[in-house]
Design a protein around this motif. Structure first.
Motif, PDB file in Angstrom:
ATOM      1  N   HIS A   1      57.478  75.140   2.024  1.00  0.00           N
ATOM      2  CA  HIS A   1      58.443  74.488   1.124  1.00  0.00           C
ATOM      3  C   HIS A   1      57.742  73.950  -0.134  1.00  0.00           C
ATOM      4  CE1 HIS A   1      62.208  72.709   0.037  1.00  0.00           C
ATOM      5  NE2 HIS A   1      61.729  71.477   0.058  1.00  0.00           N
ATOM      6  N   CYS A   2      56.660  73.192   0.078  1.00  0.00           N
ATOM      7  CA  CYS A   2      55.983  72.583  -1.078  1.00  0.00           C
ATOM      8  C   CYS A   2      54.694  73.330  -1.436  1.00  0.00           C
ATOM      9  CB  CYS A   2      55.674  71.113  -0.802  1.00  0.00           C
ATOM     10  SG  CYS A   2      54.452  70.887   0.504  1.00  0.00           S
TER      11      CYS A   2
ATOM     12  N   CYS B   1      52.452  74.587   4.262  1.00  0.00           N
ATOM     13  CA  CYS B   1      53.901  74.344   4.250  1.00  0.00           C
ATOM     14  C   CYS B   1      54.538  75.295   3.230  1.00  0.00           C
ATOM     15  CB  CYS B   1      54.170  72.898   3.863  1.00  0.00           C
ATOM     16  SG  CYS B   1      55.900  72.546   3.517  1.00  0.00           S
TER      17      CYS B   1
ATOM     18  N   GLU C   1      59.566  68.552   4.661  1.00  0.00           N
ATOM     19  CA  GLU C   1      59.161  69.515   5.688  1.00  0.00           C
ATOM     20  C   GLU C   1      57.806  69.156   6.304  1.00  0.00           C
ATOM     21  OE1 GLU C   1      61.068  72.230   6.590  1.00  0.00           O
ATOM     22  OE2 GLU C   1      62.596  71.407   5.236  1.00  0.00           O
ATOM     23  N   CYS C   2      56.939  68.536   5.522  1.00  0.00           N
ATOM     24  CA  CYS C   2      55.577  68.349   6.050  1.00  0.00           C
ATOM     25  C   CYS C   2      55.048  66.917   5.949  1.00  0.00           C
ATOM     26  CB  CYS C   2      54.604  69.321   5.370  1.00  0.00           C
ATOM     27  SG  CYS C   2      54.384  69.054   3.608  1.00  0.00           S
TER      28      CYS C   2
ATOM     29  N   CYS D   1      57.475  65.817   0.415  1.00  0.00           N
ATOM     30  CA  CYS D   1      58.089  67.029   0.965  1.00  0.00           C
ATOM     31  C   CYS D   1      58.598  66.682   2.371  1.00  0.00           C
ATOM     32  CB  CYS D   1      57.060  68.159   1.038  1.00  0.00           C
ATOM     33  SG  CYS D   1      57.673  69.598   1.938  1.00  0.00           S
TER      34      CYS D   1
END
Ligand code: ZN
Length: 433
Positions: free
Chosen positions: A362-363, A360, A314-315, A312
């Motif tokens: 996103h995931c 997170c 984002e993280c 991911c």
């Protein structure tokens, strides 16, 4: 999972034979005691992009598993009473008989959530330990239509296009594993070719026809009528195909016929088989009772693909790899300053200042998001053929293949690790299984 009255804003469309029945099913399920728990479960599954959720009802509890990007994740179990109420709601929503806990039942409903209408299908079945329920959710995913979407590098794609567009004869083997892009790889391979230059035909068993590929004609045969891929071959050959692909090789006899076809008709052919990498696919094919000499004379290229989860973005967490590790991976010194690992969220995690870390969005705490392919393309030469005939041993073959500057699946995977697309532990997981 506790019953939570504060439910996410999902709107459901219930299953049922008629619009009235659907309406009635929904009216019955909305005030039912299991509905809030069910809503939370479905929202969680959609948010985490779980395409298959399995509920196992044991005497004491309900075990819950989400399949996300091909990997099973265990969720917190639910007490049996809450689980029973939830299941009654789920069955009602899908238009099933909620009192029935032994016989297999199948139903559907739709969930409108996160601005998307998501079709959900459920199958319930009594088992020895209680009951098992599968919820298939059509989660959104990136389109993997062509071979580059699947992760094949341009240089390899050009080589593959050459095989598809230029070769005059010979067998190309395409390998993947079920549940890991077995269909997508097959479809993707055709996308590598300029399909206007040649007439491509795919032979498929009528009960296992896969989604159509643009500009590739599908020809079917029916095993239940005793037909094989070769039953209609004389008629197909009259149409002067430029390329014939066999979606499956059920036995050695068919394999012999495929090899004969390419030699006799001077026609390039392609076949698909299971395989974790090129050599594995090749050795599996050789387990079929066929004429190995003939097979190896026809076989020119093996393409294999495995799917690997992407970190991911984002993280993911960067770290400075130690030089020993980079050396072990075959990454030249100075090339890569940082690698990445996944951030796996745990509830109540705190940072250095004791502040709670948020999951997170996103995931949803998985650390990975979607998958990509690692490809390998093996060109057979006479020394590999000779070794295959003499002693088809994986380690010896791998050593021989390395001599010919072949790029292995591991090496392709290390490129993805170095780029931060995936993690080392994910690559190790994929190459181990
Ligand atoms: Zn994330």
């Amino acid at each position: 999972m506790a019953i939570n009255e504060d439910t996410p804003p999902i709107e459901f469309v219930a299953g049922g034979e008629t619009p009235e029945q659907k309406e009635t099913n929904l009216e019955l399920v909305l005030p039912s005691p299991g509905f809030p728990t069910l809503t939370n479960l479905i929202a969680d599954a959609i948010e985490k992009r779980s395409d298959l959720t399995v509920l196992d009802f044991t005497p004491n509890q309900v075990n819950i598993r989400f399949q996300i990007d091909g990997i099973w994740h265990s969720m917190a179990p639910m007490d049996r009473e809450s689980g029973d109420y939830m299941l009654a709601a789920l069955k009602q929503l899908a238009g099933l008989e909620y009192r029935e806990r032994r016989a297999r039942q199948e139903g559907e409903f739709r969930a409108h959530y996160l601005k998307r209408k998501t079709p959900c299908r459920i199958i319930s079945q009594g088992v020895r330990t209680g009951e098992r329920v599968a919820i298939y959710i059509d989660v959104p995913r990136s389109k993997l239509e062509n071979i580059e979407d699947l992760g094949m590098r341009t240089s390899m794609k050009d080589q593959l296009a050459n095989v598809l567009e230029q070769t005059k004869s010979g067998l190309t083997l395409i390998c993947a594993m079920p549940g890991e892009g077995y269909t997508a790889t097959w479809r993707g391979v055709f996308s590598a070719a300029d399909q206007y230059t040649r007439d491509y035909y795919v032979l498929e068993e009528v009960s296992r026809v896969e989604p159509e590929v643009i500009n590739v004609a599908s020809e079917t045969y029916d095993e239940s009528l005793g037909e094989t891929a070769f039953t209609q071959m004389p008629q197909l050959l009259l149409r002067e195909p430029n390329f014939i692909a066999f979606a499956e090789v059920p036995n050695g006899k068919i394999l012999d016929q495929i090899c004969d076809l390419t030699v006799r008709e001077d026609l390039p052919v392609m076949a698909r088989a299971y395989g974790k990498n090129a050599l594995d696919g090749l050795l599996r094919l050789m387990l079929l009772k066929s004429d190995h000499q003939k097979l190896l004379e026809s076989l020119t290229t093996v393409v294999a693909m495995r799917m690997i989860r992407k970190l991911c973005e984002e993280c993911r967490v960067a770290f400075r790899p130690n030089p020993m590790l980079l050396q072990k991976l075959g990454i030249p010194p100075g090339r890569v300053n940082q690698l990445y690992r996944p951030f796996i969220y745990q509830p109540e995690m705190v940072d250095e200042d004791g502040k709670e870390i948020e999951m997170c969005s996103h995931c949803h705490g998985i650390g990975y998001f979607e998958r990509t392919g690692i490809f390998e393309m093996l060109k057979l030469n006479d020394s590999i053929r000779e070794l295959l005939l003499k002693s088809p041993n994986l380690n010896q073959l791998a050593a021989e293949v390395r001599k010919h500057k072949h790029i292995s699946m591991r090496e392709e995977g290390v490129v993805l690790v170095a780029k931060g697309i995936t993690s080392l532990e994910e690559l190790q997981r994929v190459l181990k299984v």
